[in-house]
Design an enzyme around this catalytic site. Structure first.
Site, PDB file in Angstrom:
ATOM      1  N   HIS A 542       0.786  -1.313   0.027  1.00 41.59           N
ATOM      2  CA  HIS A 542       0.052   0.053  -0.047  1.00 41.59           C
ATOM      3  C   HIS A 542       0.780   1.263   0.075  1.00 41.59           C
ATOM      4  CE1 HIS A 542      -3.631   2.386   1.552  1.00 41.59           C
ATOM      5  NE2 HIS A 542      -2.629   3.166   1.819  1.00 41.59           N
ATOM      6  N   GLU A 543       1.816   1.480   0.842  1.00 42.41           N
ATOM      7  CA  GLU A 543       2.573   2.538   1.031  1.00 42.41           C
ATOM      8  C   GLU A 543       3.389   2.832  -0.065  1.00 42.41           C
ATOM      9  OE1 GLU A 543       1.874   4.561   3.012  1.00 42.41           O
ATOM     10  OE2 GLU A 543       0.315   3.462   4.566  1.00 42.41           O
ATOM     11  N   HIS A 546       1.669   4.694  -2.731  1.00 45.74           N
ATOM     12  CA  HIS A 546       1.722   6.017  -2.773  1.00 45.74           C
ATOM     13  C   HIS A 546       3.056   6.374  -2.878  1.00 45.74           C
ATOM     14  CE1 HIS A 546      -1.867   7.006  -0.442  1.00 45.74           C
ATOM     15  NE2 HIS A 546      -1.426   5.797   0.488  1.00 45.74           N
ATOM     16  N   HIS A 549       3.365   6.771  -6.922  1.00 44.53           N
ATOM     17  CA  HIS A 549       2.550   8.003  -7.179  1.00 44.53           C
ATOM     18  C   HIS A 549       3.381   9.099  -7.243  1.00 44.53           C
ATOM     19  CE1 HIS A 549      -1.743  10.249  -6.720  1.00 44.53           C
ATOM     20  NE2 HIS A 549      -1.171  10.372  -7.916  1.00 44.53           N
TER      21      HIS A 549
HETATM   22 ZN   LIG Z   1      -2.800   5.384   2.070  1.00 46.29          ZN
END
Ligand SMILES: [Zn+2]
Length: 786
Positions: A542-543, A546, A549
């Site tokens: 998940h991290e 980011h 991104h």
């Molecule tokens: Zn998040």
């Protein structure tokens, strides 16, 4: 003061004293009494003045010199010659931050003043772009300081934070409420259609204008003054909330003997023993605390209900009313001030204000969305509860036994073992941190052709590792920092930040991003490396999403970095979809000791048990989202008892079952009180609609590692960030708006007879019922005469 200077001063004093003594002696010898006294007095005056000057000059010179050298030695005032210009962490000392903040604010203020003072006609370049480029030093010191105080703070840094916070808040407001600046921004905004701007320039102009309106630029003087005061108070309150939260975690320990530790897996015991030893709590004792990697394994495995109750209650009661770190008055004050701010800005509630520039737009849409999932999720959780209750009664031979919230993890795990023959602890050796990281690197390489190279660069803590990220053509893409283990001074949870955002210099050179991820994963202990739980593995993916991104970002202006908060979890959550794909597991889930790949039957069990306990997980997430919405949709504030308000919102009003608590209770719900998720915790499940639907694009292509789809995702979603509204980006990628169905299916909540209700259909309905003027801000409409 150095010794050389001291010697000089002492020498001057001695010489002065000698000369003085000789003079007095001469005077005494040759003159009559009356005249002698006069002469002595004037001599004395003369020498006193000389002495003061002699002492003051070197002292002042030394002070000026020392100030100058402190400034010269301050890394914020020099160019960073570190690899890729990463922050020179090892040279940064606490005393460097304050002067850098002050100077950063001064420079930005001067930049703003020169925009305002310019007599040239306002244009995109001399107003919007100049504003976008202002405050570079201030931005850098804020990001570096923010990153450090979240991940590795101490009392000295906290004191600086407290001192700087009101100054920063006042600085931000002085710019946001600067009438001269806003008049120029408005002039450019008003002529944006005819000024020959390209898409990005027009978008930036609109974003800047809206940001100022939301910051209070259209208010009268009295309102502006009140708003500034509120902002300052809020910034201090959130610091206090965070500090209480951290102190409460540090303060609590459950310390037990080996005899009370039956049933706990050896890895869990080993870590607890190491913790007790580190903290001097006694040899052969085990310590558990309120970080999730500590209390969740205990609740999952300990057959001792009394101890489970003790530990879970401590978690639930963190910062509760009457405790040593009571956050409840702070919460009241924050809700009061947030509500007042919303009213000043022309909104009914704080949630209305917060949502106005998000995908969801209104609280009604958020509630409609959450409520639609709540009912089937609660039904599923109730079924799960009944099954556990039955097991507890059967096991205890007590047909009246009651199931409690502290029992959930324990019985869920038992059922999982029984039904799927799957023990999560047995999976850990296949998920060493190293191997999971290399799995993520491999995935990124498959999808985008990017690669990762460890580099030696300054770090703020010895546990931190740094990698250079290379693009598919081996060109430099950016740098990523990773920091994995809990320690005092680190906030709880996991997050991704930036030390330097992607951008372009004035002459068009690319500024490469430097991003960081921070987690609180299971630590290594003894000779065992860090072995992650499945949940931690998913968090890592998940991290990393980011971080990608940030790394893939390609926007021309700084002000276009931001995306809607209920969109920003799409890039992160989509990565979770790959974490346990058999094809990827085969490559990275390798036993840390034996080097064997994860057995096929374990992969099968992970897969088949993936829907297990989803009722619970969905309900605890929705409960936190709903309690966040309820407290922030308050239309008129009146003092409230925090726990009563929450109990009413969840149990009385929505029928939450007593065996499930919201993922966070208010007193330690830092996402919404000192993070960026106020009236926004729903974003996680909202974005799940997007990520599930987006992942379906990979599945539909027939290859979940499709380079083509991944490239599309990078170009159309990740790189443009805030260049367009989230839904526009999404439509561009997928060709349609997302459907809610993959989310419901992914959580096992889909009943086949459920009518297909797509976001697209609801969006169309919403558009039809919406008034013509887009901005919901009535003040804005009045001013614009719309
Ligand atoms: Zn998040």
């Amino acid at each position: 003061m150095n010794t050389k200077l001291l010697t000089v001063i002492i020498a001057i004093v001695i010489v002065w004293a000698l000369v003085h003594a000789v003079a007095v002696w001469l005077i005494r010898r040759n003159t009559p009494a009356e005249e002698r006294r006069k002469k002595i007095r004037s001599w004395l005056r003369y020498w006193v003045v000389c002495g003061v000057i002699a002492l003051a000059v070197p002292a002042v010179a030394s002070y000026v010199k020392s100030q100058k050298s402190a400034d010269m030695g301050n890394p914020f005032f020099t160019e960073w010659t570190t690899p890729f210009g990463v922050p020179p962490w090892e040279d940064l000392r606490p005393e460097h931050y304050k002067p850098a903040f002050i100077e950063g604010m001064r420079i930005q203020r001067a930049e703003i003043d020169s925009i305002v003072a310019s007599t040239a006609a306002p244009t995109f370049e001399n107003v919007i772009l100049a504003y976008d480029r202002s405050g570079e030093l201030y931005g850098t010191v804020s990001r570096v300081f923010g990153a450090l105080t979240s991940a590795d703070t101490n009392d000295e840094l906290e004191a600086i934070k407290n001192e700087m916070s009101p100054l920063q808040s006042a600085h931000g407001d002085a710019i946001a409420l600067d009438e001269g600046l806003f008049a120029k921004i408005k002039a450019v905004y008003d002529s944006r259609a005819t000024a020959g701007l390209d898409d990005a320039q027009r978008r930036l102009t609109e974003r800047v204008y809206q940001r100022f309106v939301r910051g209070g630029a259209l208010l009268d003087d009295a309102q502006k003054e009140e708003l500034s005061k509120i902002n300052e108070e809020l910034s201090l309150l959130s610091i206090r909330f965070d500090k209480n939260n951290r102190d409460a975690v540090i303060d609590y320990r459950l310390v037990i003997d080996e005899t009370d530790a039956t049933g706990l897996p050896s890895g869990v015991k080993e870590r607890a023993r190491a913790r007790a030893e580190d903290e001097g709590l006694g040899a052969d004792r085990l310590a558990f605390n309120l970080s999730k990697p500590s209390w969740i394994p205990f609740l999952t495995a300990s057959p001792r209900e009394d101890l489970r109750k003790q530990l879970y209650t401590a978690w639930l009661e963190q910062c509760a009313q009457g405790s040593a770190f009571d956050n409840t008055q702070i919460i009241n004050d924050m809700v009061r001030l947030r509500t007042r701010r919303a009213h000043i800005l022309g909104y009914e509630s704080f949630a209305d204000f917060q949502l106005d520039d998000k995908m969801a737009k209104t609280p009604a849409r958020v509630y409609e969305f959450l409520d639609a999932i709540w009912t089937p999720a609660l039904e599923k959780a109730t079924e799960e509860r009944d099954e556990m209750l039955e097991m507890k009664r059967r096991e205890s031979n007590d047909s009246t036994a009651v199931l409690h919230s502290w029992d959930w993890w324990y019985y869920a795990e038992k059922i999982r073992k029984e039904r799927f023959n799957f023990d999560e602890e047995q999976a850990r050796p296949y998920f060493s941190l190293e191997n999971v990281r290399s799995g993520i690197f491999k995935l990124c390489n498959k999808l985008w052709g990017i690669s990762f190279r460890p580099i030696v660069a300054p770090v703020y803590h010895k546990d931190v590792s740094v990698y250079e990220v290379l693009d598919i053509d081996n060109s430099h893409l950016g740098v990523i920092y990773m920091d994995f283990f809990p320690r005092p001074g680190k906030s709880s949870g996991a997050w991704c930040g930036t030390f330097r955002p992607q951008g372009y210099t004035a002459d068009g050179g690319r500024i490469s991003p430097i991003t960081n991820i921070v987690c609180n994963f299971t630590e290594p202990s003894g000779g065992t490396p860090a072995l992650l739980s499945l949940d931690e593995t998913e968090t890592f993916f998940h991290e990393f999403g980011h971080a990608l991104h940030n790394l893939f970002s390609d926007v021309p202006y700084r002000g276009l970095q931001g995306t809607e908060r209920d969109f920003v979890e799409l890039p992160s959550q989509i990565m979770e979809n790959w974490a346990f794909q058999p094809a990827l597991l085969a490559e990275y889930a390798i036993h840390y000791r034996s080097g064997e790949a994860i057995p096929a039957r374990m992969v099968e069990r992970i897969e088949s048990s993936s829907l297990f306990n989803q009722g619970f997980m969905t309900v605890e997430l929705l409960a936190a989202s709903l309690s966040d919405m309820d407290v922030h949709t308050m239309k008129e504030y009146s003092p409230f008892v925090v726990s009563d308000f929450e109990r009413y919102a969840l149990f009385t009003k929505r029928g939450l079952i007593p065996q499930i608590e919201p993922r966070y209770r208010y007193p330690y719900f830092s996402h919404i009180f000192d993070g960026g998720y106020s009236a926004g915790y729903y974003s996680y499940i909202w974005a799940e609609v997007l990520d599930q639907d987006a992942f379906a694009a990979f599945e539909e292509s027939g290859d979940i590692f499709s380079r083509k789809v991944a490239d599309d995702f990078r170009r159309k979603i990740l790189a443009p960030r805030g260049m367009r509204d989230g839904m526009d980006l999404y439509r561009d990628f997928r060709g349609a708006e997302p459907s809610r169905e993959p989310l419901m299916r992914g959580r096992g909540l889909l009943k086949e007879d459920l009518p297909a209700d797509t976001l697209a259909a609801r969006h169309a309905r919403d558009l039809a019922s919406r008034p013509q003027t887009a901005p919901a801000d009535s003040v804005l409409r009045q001013i614009l005469g719309e």
